[in-house]
Design a protein around this motif. Structure first.
Motif, PDB file in Angstrom:
ATOM      1  N   ILE A  22      27.767   9.890   0.715  1.00 43.71           N
ATOM      2  CA  ILE A  22      27.492  11.321   0.789  1.00 43.71           C
ATOM      3  C   ILE A  22      26.636  11.771  -0.386  1.00 43.71           C
ATOM      4  O   ILE A  22      25.672  12.529  -0.225  1.00 43.71           O
ATOM      5  CB  ILE A  22      28.807  12.118   0.855  1.00 43.71           C
ATOM      6  N   GLU A  29      27.025  16.152   2.281  1.00 42.20           N
ATOM      7  CA  GLU A  29      28.046  17.183   2.435  1.00 42.20           C
ATOM      8  C   GLU A  29      27.558  18.257   3.401  1.00 42.20           C
ATOM      9  O   GLU A  29      28.343  18.815   4.178  1.00 42.20           O
ATOM     10  CB  GLU A  29      28.386  17.795   1.076  1.00 42.20           C
ATOM     11  N   ARG A  87      28.154  17.168   6.958  1.00 37.24           N
ATOM     12  CA  ARG A  87      29.541  16.938   7.387  1.00 37.24           C
ATOM     13  C   ARG A  87      30.062  18.150   8.142  1.00 37.24           C
ATOM     14  O   ARG A  87      29.975  19.271   7.670  1.00 37.24           O
ATOM     15  CB  ARG A  87      30.424  16.650   6.179  1.00 37.24           C
ATOM     16  N   GLU A 129      35.907  11.859  10.516  1.00 34.38           N
ATOM     17  CA  GLU A 129      35.039  13.015  10.339  1.00 34.38           C
ATOM     18  C   GLU A 129      33.689  12.761  10.991  1.00 34.38           C
ATOM     19  O   GLU A 129      33.225  11.625  11.087  1.00 34.38           O
ATOM     20  CB  GLU A 129      34.872  13.342   8.859  1.00 34.38           C
ATOM     21  N   PHE A 184      29.463  13.814  11.455  1.00 34.81           N
ATOM     22  CA  PHE A 184      28.284  14.285  10.747  1.00 34.81           C
ATOM     23  C   PHE A 184      27.253  14.751  11.762  1.00 34.81           C
ATOM     24  O   PHE A 184      27.234  14.293  12.912  1.00 34.81           O
ATOM     25  CB  PHE A 184      27.707  13.182   9.862  1.00 34.81           C
TER      26      PHE A 184
END
Length: 297
Positions: free
Chosen positions: A54, A73, A76, A87, A89
């Motif tokens: 990240i 970030e 995300r 998670e 993206f």
């Protein structure tokens, strides 16, 4: 030393990996021997790999497209529920979200994403202008533009990353830049991060961070989306160009002054070195025969 401490040490090494060399660090015997269990190593260092990818704007091939997107970030997506294990993206260019494997560096399980309709036209205009800038100044690079809503108002995040790996000649480098465009406050705030690693018969790293901020002129704010986006990217191009020139000047000064300053003013023979003549020495016999003149300087 317990396992937790060993994992922490291995993670520290990974987070300090030079551009393009994290797999070399991960597979280095010294790092793997710290824990002594490959399965435990992969499980324990996953948070460090995620943090590294990240922070370093790792790029990934987006499934079903012919381009790459940036892991960051800004890319995300918030979890839709607390039970979501993986998670996701976003690749705003193709309006696709995906799951990213921080170990294999691969994307999977693509899903369509519905952008914010009110701000999508300006985001697309910024994306188009950013890609034109990328093609003009970076041989290999990726640019992504994200939209988000903050307390300060809607923001557009422009990210650029370019990597150059040359293991044959023992060097690697990465350029990252990020700019937050706030049309409510009419500001652009960003930063440039450059990392270079040179490791032929040594180990030298350059890591720089340069902060940038400027206010957008009223003429840009009132212009049509495509014109405003192009002018914003042009202002960013100007700032990055000035920083590139300053880096070149620094390198030149280091070559002409700094490195010479690390040597004695005079060798042990008390005779000055003719630097122009040194450049003409042949490697081998002539340089070896001059060893006595150079002494230990």
């Amino acid at each position: 030393m317990d396992t937790t401490e060993r994992v922490q040490i291995a993670s520290t090494f990974l987070l300090q990996s030079p551009p393009g060399e994290i797999n070399d660090v991960l597979n280095a015997p010294d790092v793997r021997n710290i824990i002594g269990d490959d399965d435990l190593l992969q499980e324990g260092i996953h948070p460090a790999l995620r943090e590294y990818n990240i922070a370093q704007f790792t790029t990934v091939d987006v499934p079903g497209t012919g381009h790459q997107s940036i892991i960051s970030e800004a890319a995300r997506l918030p979890a839709e529920n607390l039970d979501e294990a993986q998670e996701r993206f976003l690749d705003p260019r193709s309006k696709t979200s995906f799951v990213f494997d921080h170990l294999s560096l691969e994307a999977s399980n693509p899903q369509s994403f519905e952008p914010d309709a009110e701000h999508e036209s300006f985001r697309v205009a910024l994306q188009t202008a950013a890609l034109l800038y990328l093609s003009s100044h970076f041989q290999d690079g990726v640019a992504s533009v994200f939209f988000s809503t903050k307390d300060e108002g809607p923001e557009f995040v422009i990210q650029v990353v370019a990597n150059k790996y040359n293991p044959t000649n023992f060097w690697s480098g990465r350029w990252r830049s990020e700019y937050v465009v706030n049309l409510t406050e009419n500001t652009v705030v960003g930063k440039i991060l450059a990392n270079v690693h040179y490791y032929e018969q040594g180990n030298v790293q350059l890591s720089t961070t340069h902060n940038i901020s400027f206010t957008l002129p009223p003429a840009i704010i009132s212009a049509p989306s495509n014109t405003a986006a192009s002018k914003i990217i042009a202002l960013i191009e100007d700032e990055e160009g000035k920083y590139q020139i300053s880096l070149n000047d620094t390198y030149q000064e280091m070559g002409e002054k700094t490195f010479k300053g690390l040597r004695r003013a005079l060798p042990l023979t008390r005779q000055k070195i003719d630097w122009d003549k040194v450049l003409g020495y042949k490697l081998g016999a002539e340089l070896s025969s001059s060893k006595g003149m150079f002494g230990n300087s």
